[in-house]
Design an enzyme around this catalytic site. Structure first.
Site, PDB file in Angstrom:
ATOM      1  N   ARG A 229      38.525  40.233  41.919  1.00 42.91           N
ATOM      2  CA  ARG A 229      38.864  40.167  43.344  1.00 42.91           C
ATOM      3  C   ARG A 229      40.379  40.075  43.477  1.00 42.91           C
ATOM      4  O   ARG A 229      41.058  39.527  42.604  1.00 42.91           O
ATOM      5  CB  ARG A 229      38.232  38.931  44.008  1.00 42.91           C
ATOM      6  CG  ARG A 229      36.753  39.070  44.315  1.00 42.91           C
ATOM      7  CD  ARG A 229      36.475  40.011  45.491  1.00 42.91           C
ATOM      8  NE  ARG A 229      35.062  40.091  45.808  1.00 42.91           N
ATOM      9  CZ  ARG A 229      34.238  41.065  45.414  1.00 42.91           C
ATOM     10  NH1 ARG A 229      34.680  42.051  44.655  1.00 42.91           N
ATOM     11  NH2 ARG A 229      32.967  41.064  45.775  1.00 42.91           N
ATOM     12  N   HIS A 277      39.236  49.896  45.296  1.00 41.25           N
ATOM     13  CA  HIS A 277      37.992  49.128  45.107  1.00 41.25           C
ATOM     14  C   HIS A 277      36.816  50.058  44.768  1.00 41.25           C
ATOM     15  O   HIS A 277      35.813  50.114  45.489  1.00 41.25           O
ATOM     16  CB  HIS A 277      37.682  48.291  46.363  1.00 41.25           C
ATOM     17  CG  HIS A 277      36.779  47.126  46.069  1.00 41.25           C
ATOM     18  ND1 HIS A 277      36.902  45.917  46.695  1.00 41.25           N
ATOM     19  CD2 HIS A 277      35.727  46.989  45.215  1.00 41.25           C
ATOM     20  CE1 HIS A 277      35.978  45.084  46.244  1.00 41.25           C
ATOM     21  NE2 HIS A 277      35.247  45.718  45.334  1.00 41.25           N
TER      22      HIS A 277
HETATM   23  P1  NDP Z   1      28.184  37.568  37.114  1.00 39.57           P
HETATM   24  O1  NDP Z   1      27.854  36.407  37.969  1.00 39.57           O
HETATM   25  O2  NDP Z   1      27.089  38.305  36.419  1.00 39.57           O
HETATM   26  O3  NDP Z   1      29.241  37.133  36.002  1.00 39.57           O
HETATM   27  C1  NDP Z   1      30.392  36.394  36.285  1.00 39.57           C
HETATM   28  C2  NDP Z   1      31.052  36.008  34.979  1.00 39.57           C
HETATM   29  O4  NDP Z   1      32.243  35.254  35.260  1.00 39.57           O
HETATM   30  C3  NDP Z   1      30.151  35.118  34.122  1.00 39.57           C
HETATM   31  O5  NDP Z   1      30.308  35.424  32.762  1.00 39.57           O
HETATM   32  C4  NDP Z   1      30.690  33.719  34.442  1.00 39.57           C
HETATM   33  O6  NDP Z   1      30.468  32.762  33.423  1.00 39.57           O
HETATM   34  C5  NDP Z   1      32.164  34.021  34.550  1.00 39.57           C
HETATM   35  N1  NDP Z   1      32.847  32.966  35.300  1.00 39.57           N
HETATM   36  C6  NDP Z   1      32.659  32.577  36.580  1.00 39.57           C
HETATM   37  N2  NDP Z   1      33.461  31.547  36.902  1.00 39.57           N
HETATM   38  C7  NDP Z   1      34.165  31.259  35.783  1.00 39.57           C
HETATM   39  C8  NDP Z   1      35.144  30.299  35.470  1.00 39.57           C
HETATM   40  N3  NDP Z   1      35.566  29.397  36.365  1.00 39.57           N
HETATM   41  N4  NDP Z   1      35.654  30.296  34.213  1.00 39.57           N
HETATM   42  C9  NDP Z   1      35.213  31.176  33.283  1.00 39.57           C
HETATM   43  N5  NDP Z   1      34.296  32.142  33.525  1.00 39.57           N
HETATM   44  C10 NDP Z   1      33.771  32.177  34.762  1.00 39.57           C
HETATM   45  O7  NDP Z   1      29.018  38.568  38.026  1.00 39.57           O
HETATM   46  P2  NDP Z   1      29.241  40.145  37.833  1.00 39.57           P
HETATM   47  O8  NDP Z   1      29.635  40.403  36.431  1.00 39.57           O
HETATM   48  O9  NDP Z   1      28.092  40.881  38.377  1.00 39.57           O
HETATM   49  O10 NDP Z   1      30.466  40.390  38.815  1.00 39.57           O
HETATM   50  C11 NDP Z   1      31.668  39.656  38.650  1.00 39.57           C
HETATM   51  C12 NDP Z   1      32.611  39.961  39.793  1.00 39.57           C
HETATM   52  O11 NDP Z   1      33.141  41.273  39.638  1.00 39.57           O
HETATM   53  C13 NDP Z   1      31.996  39.953  41.180  1.00 39.57           C
HETATM   54  O12 NDP Z   1      31.834  38.642  41.686  1.00 39.57           O
HETATM   55  C14 NDP Z   1      33.033  40.738  41.963  1.00 39.57           C
HETATM   56  O13 NDP Z   1      34.068  39.865  42.372  1.00 39.57           O
HETATM   57  C15 NDP Z   1      33.593  41.707  40.912  1.00 39.57           C
HETATM   58  N6  NDP Z   1      33.111  43.067  41.136  1.00 39.57           N
HETATM   59  C16 NDP Z   1      34.026  44.033  41.440  1.00 39.57           C
HETATM   60  C17 NDP Z   1      33.633  45.327  41.640  1.00 39.57           C
HETATM   61  C18 NDP Z   1      34.623  46.411  41.913  1.00 39.57           C
HETATM   62  O14 NDP Z   1      34.229  47.478  42.385  1.00 39.57           O
HETATM   63  N7  NDP Z   1      35.894  46.206  41.611  1.00 39.57           N
HETATM   64  C19 NDP Z   1      32.210  45.720  41.560  1.00 39.57           C
HETATM   65  C20 NDP Z   1      31.344  44.629  41.181  1.00 39.57           C
HETATM   66  C21 NDP Z   1      31.787  43.360  40.980  1.00 39.57           C
HETATM   67  P3  NDP Z   1      28.951  32.341  33.024  1.00 39.57           P
HETATM   68  O15 NDP Z   1      28.413  33.542  32.288  1.00 39.57           O
HETATM   69  O16 NDP Z   1      29.136  31.191  32.150  1.00 39.57           O
HETATM   70  O17 NDP Z   1      28.231  32.072  34.312  1.00 39.57           O
END
Ligand code: NDP
Length: 314
Positions: A229, A277
């Site tokens: 983001r 995006h």
């Molecule tokens: P998921 O919920 O599947 O994965 C999020 C990952 O981030 C997990 O591995 C999680 O850890 C990790 N995480 C979250 N908070 C922390 C933290 N404080 N410290 C360390 N690691 C953290 O989400 P997605 O992979 O599906 O999507 C991730 C993000 O990508 C979305 O929320 C969105 O913002 C962005 N996105 C962007 C797109 C684009 O077109 N540019 C398209 C799709 C998504 P854990 O595994 O331990 O929970």
């Protein structure tokens, strides 16, 4: 009774509802569908498909059973201070969106690994200079976020012979990927990372993470690729790091705000590649498939998936 409320409301700020309605109808011809702005009885709405829904709108639907996000992230929904507490929030996830993100990341990493940025600059200056091909295993890729989006891209890069590391909140076991967590894990990963790929969700812990302090922990000249983001990035810190050479180049797909204002230096910065995006596109067709599968699941008494977690914030 909530179970009688089976109509769906499309509430998507900045999106044309028509393709979404058509895609949903293709899978569920009998579903009653309304778009925000049309006349509807709030009590009949059981489902809502949303992007940045207006604050208070979800709370005005007394029989809501599920809120479907038009994207993988749920930050745009949690931003509503009046969000009803008990309604499940369902993230948009599909093999196609994982594949799209994987392809974007592969393209970005290969671009810098094969020095296409240097070749483009040489071409612009009419310079013919051979570029030695570097050993990819010696240029580690570090992922911030090992979720649905990060994992597929990380595994693909590992399959191509890159050294790949992935940082997440909880420890992981992913074949071919060195996984790390916690503050120490982050520091250890950053110290070796030549290509940093962020696919984190926006939460209070991650906003502003891509700042001067983080850039200083990377080897000089590392590349930053932000697909999470826009509010993860402290723009002024990146510009300063690009200026000093601490960060060699950046590819940015997400911004705060979007669209990027006309006077943003990112539009013309020679070391920045900007995309609008497009990391993955939860388009109407994919929403139609994912939402109809989840409504069918709920009709069978099963939980929709994947669920966002309000407490974690993603
Ligand atoms: P998921 O919920 O599947 O994965 C999020 C990952 O981030 C997990 O591995 C999680 O850890 C990790 N995480 C979250 N908070 C922390 C933290 N404080 N410290 C360390 N690691 C953290 O989400 P997605 O992979 O599906 O999507 C991730 C993000 O990508 C979305 O929320 C969105 O913002 C962005 N996105 C962007 C797109 C684009 O077109 N540019 C398209 C799709 C998504 P854990 O595994 O331990 O929970």
């Amino acid at each position: 009774m909530p179970s009688d409320a089976n109509a769906l409301l499309i509430a998507a700020t900045g999106e044309d509802p028509v393709p979404y309605r058509d895609a949903l109808r293709a899978h569920m011809p009998d579903l009653e569908i309304h778009a925000e702005g049309e006349a509807y009885d709030p009590a009949t709405i059981g489902y809502s498909l949303v992007w940045q829904p207006a604050p208070g709108l979800m709370a005005s639907l007394p029989n809501l059973k599920a809120i479907f996000s038009m994207g993988a992230g749920i930050d745009h929904i949690l931003a509503d201070p009046d969000l009803p507490g008990a309604v499940p929030i369902v993230r948009l996830m599909h093999d196609k969106t994982r594949e799209q993100m994987r392809d974007y990341v592969l393209h970005a990493v290969l671009h810098y690994y094969r020095q296409m940025d240097v070749a483009a600059a040489q071409q612009a200056g009419g310079a013919w200079r051979f570029l030695q091909i570097r050993d990819k295993a010696a240029l580690p890729v570090g992922f911030l976020g090992m979720g649905e989006m990060g994992r597929a891209a990380a595994a693909a890069l590992a399959g191509l012979g890159f050294t790949v590391m992935g940082w997440s909140r909880s420890p992981k076991d992913i074949p071919g990927v060195e996984t790390l967590s916690g503050e120490d894990g982050l520091a250890a990963m950053l110290a070796r990372t030549r290509f940093l790929v962020s696919v984190l969700p926006a939460t209070p812990e991650t906003v502003g993470l891509l700042d001067a302090r983080l850039f200083a922990q990377l080897p000089e000249g590392a590349v930053v690729i932000n697909l999470g983001r826009g509010n993860h990035l402290v723009a002024a810190d990146l510009l300063a790091a690009l200026e000093s050479g601490q960060v060699g180049a950046a590819t940015l797909d997400v911004f705060d705000p979007e669209p990027v204002p006309a006077d943003s230096p990112f539009w013309t910065h020679p070391k920045v590649r900007l995309t609008p995006h497009i990391g993955s596109d939860g388009n109407a067709a994919i929403c139609g498939i994912a939402v109809s599968e989840n409504i069918a699941r709920m009709a069978r008494g099963e939980a929709p998936a994947p669920l966002g977690d309000r407490i974690r914030g993603y």
